[in-house]
Design an enzyme around this catalytic site. Structure first.
Site, mmCIF file in Angstrom:
data_model
loop_
_atom_site.group_PDB
_atom_site.id
_atom_site.type_symbol
_atom_site.label_atom_id
_atom_site.label_comp_id
_atom_site.label_asym_id
_atom_site.label_seq_id
_atom_site.Cartn_x
_atom_site.Cartn_y
_atom_site.Cartn_z
ATOM 1 N N ARG A 87 -18.753 -1.300 3.220
ATOM 2 C CA ARG A 87 -18.844 -2.440 2.499
ATOM 3 C C ARG A 87 -20.366 -2.859 2.399
ATOM 4 N NH1 ARG A 87 -19.292 -7.786 5.557
ATOM 5 N NH2 ARG A 87 -19.586 -9.429 3.717
ATOM 6 N N GLU A 135 0.619 -1.220 -0.035
ATOM 7 C CA GLU A 135 0.098 0.039 -0.023
ATOM 8 C C GLU A 135 0.920 1.192 0.214
ATOM 9 O OE1 GLU A 135 -0.224 -2.368 2.174
ATOM 10 O OE2 GLU A 135 -2.119 -3.716 1.560
#
Ligand SMILES: Cc1ncc(C[n+]2csc(CCOP(=O)(O)OP(=O)(O)O)c2C)c(N)n1
Ligand SMILES: [Mg+2]
Lengths: 276, 316
Positions: free
Chosen positions: B165, B56
């Site tokens: 989500r 990342e």
């Protein structure tokens, strides 16, 4: 090995010498900064700015320019010395280095100084930034090259190896990185603090085109930086053996001079040596 | 029951549309493109989608490098990694040089659910909004997400956008005009101001309904942009009602509640209750069970509103 005319080499020697003087003056004036890793990088950075790279001082954001990212941002004096010599800002301003309101921040700030391509100082990030520039160059079908210098101590950062992976994965042959392999970091020799070796094998294993040179020999530097040294489909890593503090005898190979400013007396001694 | 859309789905769709309109948009992911929905963009524009693998930090600094060359990078992964694993990269390579990088983090908050505490980002808003130069946005539904994604593509500068989500109720009309930095009064009221973001805005609206039945008039303000905060709208509402509640799917420390409290203490000190994740690590469970257990339901917001009103009255 290519032949370079004595004029070419002499010019670079003069530029590098001027830059070394400026580094000493800058760090001396600020009474703060990092002379050791600036001096070790001076010959390579001189070759980049005064022989290899394509740029336009009048148009620093020229889209087709080559880019240089100094990932080891603490060596800002070597970058400022090159930018001043190239004409990005007046040399007289080098004495404002690290002072309040100066555009010459302790670590390079691309918003404050034209010619700085990427803000650095937190080690390990610049090579990724250079990778992003190289990807953008490929997307835009531009032929500019991206250069990036990292430290050997900096190579202990995990992000360096993340960047090593992605640059090879995306076949960034427009990216040339240089490791300033001076063998020292802050607390001592790399080998004692955290062994980074064997560096050339590591970079080869990560899929890079690796070239090992003496980082103070202009013929070798120019050869390694030339477009012909690249290999299609691979990024290039030049591992340059250097001497930390190069050019100032009392700073050479001395860990203490990583981030220490010379006294007025020491500045005089250093300049006398450089001008001899 | 209102229609539900996951904000991450709205993101993937909008990104793919934007890809058609603007060739400078590039998308970066870190081995989660199926979850972050950047794979929708990838299918349409494979050459402009870069998977950086599980790395990342490298992804964020690469995005910064691309931005220096005029690209508009959208970098996505789970919120916990997008903010925490990369904080120093966002600070030094993105915010400090003020580069045009959009970090769109999905799977924010506890409704990530079953994956548990390692994956539940309850701190991201706090650690992002403290950074100078950044814009922090938490959309409340699919429509607001789609509009906000378009808005940040047009805006020049670093952005952190936090998405969820699970599916959340659609609360905005298709013609809603999203503006960065503008809070929206969803429902006017006079007794208490409820400032909410993300999926808590729908819950706040539900709480306001409950309160109406009790004769309490609650104002609900959707504060999608947490930085820069719409100080004027917030102060105006607090002046009118005289007490406040914040509601967010984030720690009660440093997030929307923190930002509102800072604003009120400067401009209109009134009593305020904070609804959100208490100062603790959360756990596995389904989203509803988690919201229940950690006190983040419409009923909890209503309770907080009553308390806030009570404090106000005691102080008079
Ligand atoms: C992430 C991060 N950690 C620590 C530092 C502090 N620091 C500055 S320079 C340095 C040593 C760097 O050694 P090396 O890369 O070998 O640089 P050089 O010898 O070329 O000066 C350290 C630890 C930093 N700037 N960034
Ligand atoms: Mg070193």
């Amino acid at each position: 090995m290519s032949e370079y005319s004595p004029d070419v080499v002499r010019k670079l020697e003069e530029k590098a010498n001027q830059m070394r003087q400026d580094i000493v003056v800058m760090v001396g004036a600020a009474q703060s900064g990092h002379p050791g890793g600036s001096l070790s990088a001076a010959d390579i950075v001189a070759a980049l700015y005064f022989n290899v790279m394509r740029y336009d001082v009048k148009n620093p954001k020229w889209a087709d320019r080559d880019r240089f990212v100094l990932s080891k941002g603490h060596a800002s004096p070597v970058l400022y010395a090159a930018l001043a010599e190239a004409g990005f800002f007046p040399r007289a301003e080098i004495i404002t280095f690290r002072n309040i309101n100066s555009h010459l921040q302790g670590h390079p700030d691309m918003k404050k100084l034209a010619g700085v391509e990427f803000t650095t100082g937190s080690l390990g990030q610049g090579l990724s930034g250079a990778g992003g520039m190289a990807i953008a160059g490929k997307l835009d079908k531009k032929d500019y090259r991206v250069f990036c210098m990292i430290g050997d101590g900096e190579s202990e950062e995990g992000q360096i190896w993340e960047a090593a992976m992605s640059a090879a994965h995306y076949k960034l042959d427009n990216l040339t990185a240089i490791t300033d392999w001076n063998g020292l970091q802050i607390d001592g020799p790399n080998a004692e603090i955290m062994n980074v070796n064997p560096l050339p094998d590591k970079w080869r294993a990560f899929g890079w085109n690796v070239i090992e040179i003496d980082g103070h020999d202009f013929t070798q530097i120019l050869d390694a930086l030339s477009p012909e040294s690249r290999v299609e489909g691979k990024p290039t890593m030049i591992i340059a053996k250097t001497v930390k503090g190069k050019g100032v005898s009392f700073m050479e190979n001395a860990c203490d001079w990583h981030g220490k400013a010379p006294s007025e007396e020491q500045v005089k001694t250093a300049l006398a040596e450089l001008c001899a | 029951m209102a229609e539900k859309i996951a904000t991450r789905d709205a993101y993937g769709e909008t990104l793919a549309e934007l890809g058609k309109e603007n060739p400078n948009i590039v998308v970066l992911d870190a081995d989660l493109s199926k979850s972050t929905k950047t794979n929708v963009f990838q299918k349409a524009f494979p050459d402009r989608h870069f998977n950086f693998g599980i790395a990342e930090a490298n992804m964020i600094s690469n995005a910064a490098g691309m931005a220096t060359c005029g690209k508009i990078p959208f970098a996505s992964t789970f919120a916990v990694f997008a903010s925490g694993r990369t904080w120093d990269q966002i600070r030094a390579s993105v915010c400090y040089p003020e580069l045009n990088v959009k970090i769109v983090a999905t799977h924010g908050g506890i409704t990530v659910g079953e994956d548990g505490a390692t994956h539940q980002a309850n701190e991201d808003i706090a650690i992002m909004r403290v950074l100078p130069n950044i814009t922090v946005i938490v959309p409340a539904d699919g429509i607001e997400t789609a509009k906000a994604v378009r808005a940040i593509a047009d805006y020049k500068g670093p952005v952190y956008m936090r998405l969820g989500r699970s599916g959340v109720p659609v609360i905005f009309d298709a013609d809603y005009d999203f503006q960065i930095g503008k809070a929206v009064v969803m429902r006017e009221g006079t007794d208490v101001s409820i400032f909410a973001c993300g999926l808590m805005t729908a819950q706040a609206l539900e709480a306001a309904e409950t309160l109406t039945a009790e004769g309490i008039s609650a104002e609900v303000v959707n504060v999608a942009t947490i930085k820069p905060l719409d100080v004027e709208t917030i102060i105006m509402s607090a002046r009118k009602t005289g007490c406040a509640v914040s509601a967010e799917e984030h720690s009660i420390i440093g997030g929307l509640g923190g930002a509102i409290a800072e604003t009120l203490i400067d401009g209109c000190p009134v009593h305020m209750e904070r609804v959100g994740v208490p100062d603790t690590f959360t756990e596995s469970g389904n989203p509803k069970a988690l919201l229940d257990k950690y006190g983040m339901t419409a009923a909890d917001i209503a309770t907080a509103a009553r308390l806030s009103i009570q404090f106000k009255q005691e102080c008079i």
